[in-house]
Motif scaffolding. Structure first.
Motif, PDB file in Angstrom:
ATOM      1  N   GLY A 161     -39.735  78.334 -64.578  1.00 31.49           N
ATOM      2  CA  GLY A 161     -38.325  78.197 -64.939  1.00 31.49           C
ATOM      3  C   GLY A 161     -38.011  76.802 -65.428  1.00 31.49           C
ATOM      4  N   ALA A 162     -39.045  76.058 -65.825  1.00 30.03           N
ATOM      5  CA  ALA A 162     -38.877  74.704 -66.347  1.00 30.03           C
ATOM      6  C   ALA A 162     -38.704  74.763 -67.868  1.00 30.03           C
ATOM      7  CB  ALA A 162     -40.061  73.835 -65.952  1.00 30.03           C
ATOM      8  N   VAL A 163     -38.528  73.607 -68.479  1.00 27.16           N
ATOM      9  CA  VAL A 163     -38.183  73.532 -69.898  1.00 27.16           C
ATOM     10  C   VAL A 163     -39.237  72.704 -70.635  1.00 27.16           C
ATOM     11  CG1 VAL A 163     -36.432  72.834 -71.577  1.00 27.16           C
ATOM     12  CG2 VAL A 163     -35.734  73.705 -69.334  1.00 27.16           C
ATOM     13  N   TYR A 164     -39.704  73.239 -71.740  1.00 21.95           N
ATOM     14  CA  TYR A 164     -40.785  72.668 -72.555  1.00 21.95           C
ATOM     15  C   TYR A 164     -40.194  71.766 -73.637  1.00 21.95           C
ATOM     16  CZ  TYR A 164     -44.660  73.158 -76.051  1.00 21.95           C
ATOM     17  OH  TYR A 164     -45.659  72.967 -76.981  1.00 21.95           O
ATOM     18  N   ILE A 165     -40.647  70.506 -73.709  1.00 25.59           N
ATOM     19  CA  ILE A 165     -40.222  69.586 -74.772  1.00 25.59           C
ATOM     20  C   ILE A 165     -41.394  69.375 -75.723  1.00 25.59           C
ATOM     21  CG2 ILE A 165     -39.395  67.284 -75.360  1.00 25.59           C
ATOM     22  CD1 ILE A 165     -38.134  67.064 -72.643  1.00 25.59           C
TER      23      ILE A 165
END
Length: 524
Positions: free
Chosen positions: A110-114
């Protein structure tokens, strides 16, 4: 003044397909890892990676099952590094298998990819990591040194370190379902006209990406599809990684730089049938007289408008048209010369097509705009921590989203790009779009690439100047400058010729291939 376009062909099957995608990817319990990998046939090939080893092409097929297993184990390792729901993780890698494994592992938490483009210098990387509040960066050996000066960052390097983490970690028991409205990606705009802005890309955006893969590119199950764009920018990430995964299609990942010779070899040896790339790629290929004799089923372009000479060249060299498509980081593609037979129309050179199913558009005070209320596939709601910049994009009643690009629409509802709003050149009362002049200059056999900008002029307000990259072996001379000026006079308009032609080695471009004209305006 507002000009609206007719809605796209309203086939019942098209509407039903879009509704199904919105239901799937926009659900309150949408699980990105499940949607992108776990639900697909484990034996199906998701990506074919390509490495160049001397004279050999080394290809490795990566199945959906292998992706699922590796990403579950790497997710456990990231969780042990303190990554959880809502955290951001930077990924600084080229087109390799570990990039996809990292993206899926991040999604499982549920994390966010940069995404971080490998051509970025350290300051550009640090700016994005700082703005995105990332604490972990996954990179590869050739890029790791760029992170040495960034404080507060834990680095995981592809190769032995990442492989060990995957091998020694147990698979995560359950992936986090964040729902359709939560962010999957944090991608920064290209900075064509100013500082990059953070664009949160929600899980529901996958519905739009699937739509473009299907209706825009017409990627079929039996295609050998190759989106050659880099996943460090929107077109490569949205439609080279996320789009194929959303539909269970295969893409090729070439871990090497571009050259016409290598491109031709891959298309031949791997039997590519559906090819997508930036206009710069097609322009370079068209200058190579040996690049001919191909038979592609589909060819598509995005990033900058295609010039007519490339479209004409493709008919014989590729045995198909190259269809121009238009979009932005904030939306993905939404006006296209669609390939799918349910919505395809005859190609009109110079036009970027009509709105994609699920989007409605118009021209508002000269700008290309999205009709928000009539665009169920629109997913952009605002820039990261930038309410003022977000508000500037929407009209007061939220009916229209203003792209900042000027354009026009013909009587048949086809759109034509003119310029970025602040790239329009106003000379002696005339408004001149740089693309019109560039389209003429690029037809000269000595011109490999070109950009036109306006420079201040006491008499005319602005005058045109051209920056020209010449083909190999050609020298910039006064005679060639006069020849190019005359070409514009006779091929476009007498008043619009470039008063000065600068012969340069390369043009400054964003990672997506867009010309950074604001840099050229400051060059002497």
């Amino acid at each position: 003044m507002t000009q609206t376009a007719p809605t796209p062909a309203d086939h019942a099957s098209v509407t039903a397909t879009i509704d199904a995608w919105l239901t799937t990817f926009g659900a309150d319990d949408a699980n990105a890892a499940e949607l992108l990998v776990d639900r697909h046939d484990r034996a199906a090939v998701a990506f074919t990676t390509i490495e160049v080893d001397g004279d050999d092409l080394v290809t490795v097929d990566l199945t959906y099952g292998e992706l699922a297993d590796s990403s579950k184990r790497f997710a456990t390792a990231l969780a042990e590094a303190g990554i959880g729901r809502g955290d951001t993780v930077g990924v600084l890698m080229g087109k390799r298998a570990e990039l996809v494994v990292a993206l899926l592992a991040i999604a499982r938490l549920g994390a966010v990819y940069i995404p971080l483009f490998t051509a970025f210098a350290p300051p550009a990387i640090e700016m994005r990591l700082t703005a995105g509040k990332a604490r972990v960066v996954i990179t590869e050996p050739s890029q790791a040194a760029k992170l040495d000066g960034v404080e507060g960052i834990t680095t995981i390097v592809a190769g032995e370190q990442l492989d060990d983490l995957v091998a020694t970690s147990a698979p995560i028991a359950e992936s986090v379902a964040v729902g359709g409205d939560d962010a999957l990606i944090l991608l920064f705009t290209s900075g064509t006209t100013g500082a990059p802005k953070g664009v949160p890309v929600s899980v529901r955006a996958l519905a739009s990406f699937a739509c473009y893969m299907h209706y825009g590119l017409d990627v079929a199950a039996d295609d050998v599809f190759w989106n050659a764009a880099d996943p460090g920018w929107a077109y490569g990430l949205y439609y080279g990684v996320l789009g194929p995964l959303s539909l269970g299609r295969r893409n090729l990942l070439l871990h090497a730089g571009f050259s016409p010779e290598l491109t031709a070899r891959i298309i031949r040896e791997l039997g590519v049938t559906n090819f997508a790339a930036a206009p710069t790629v097609y322009r370079s290929l068209s200058k190579d007289q040996s690049f001919t004799g191909f038979t592609l089923r589909r060819a598509s372009s995005a990033g900058e408008p295609l010039t007519p000479d490339v479209i004409e060249w493709a008919k014989s060299a590729l045995n198909t048209e190259v269809r121009d498509h238009y979009g932005q980081t904030e939306h993905g593609m939404f006006i296209n010369n669609h390939w799918h037979p349910d919505v395809a129309e005859p190609l009109v050179p110079g036009s970027m097509g009509k709105p994609m199913p699920g989007f409605a558009a118009g021209i508002v005070d000269g700008q290309i705009a999205i009709d928000v209320a009539q665009s169920p596939l629109m997913w952009f709601t605002g820039y990261l921590d930038a309410p003022d910049k977000t508000a500037a994009r929407f009209t007061d009643d939220k009916k229209w989203y203003l792209t900042g690009d000027t354009g026009r629409m013909d009587e048949n509802g086809r759109y034509f790009f003119t310029a970025r709003d602040d790239d329009v050149i106003i000379m002696a009362g005339y408004r001149i779009g740089p693309f019109d002049v560039e389209s003429v200059l690029i037809t000269h056999p000595s011109v490999l690439d070109v950009a036109v900008v306006g420079r201040p002029d006491d008499l005319r307000g602005e005058v045109l100047e051209a920056f020209v990259v010449l083909t190999e072996g050609v020298s910039g001379t006064d005679d060639l400058e006069k020849e190019l000026q005359q070409l514009v006079k006779t091929g476009f308009a007498a008043h619009a010729y470039p008063r000065t032609v600068h012969f340069v080695d390369a043009l400054p471009k964003t990672p997506s291939g867009k010309i950074q004209r604001f840099i050229l305006r400051t060059q002497k």
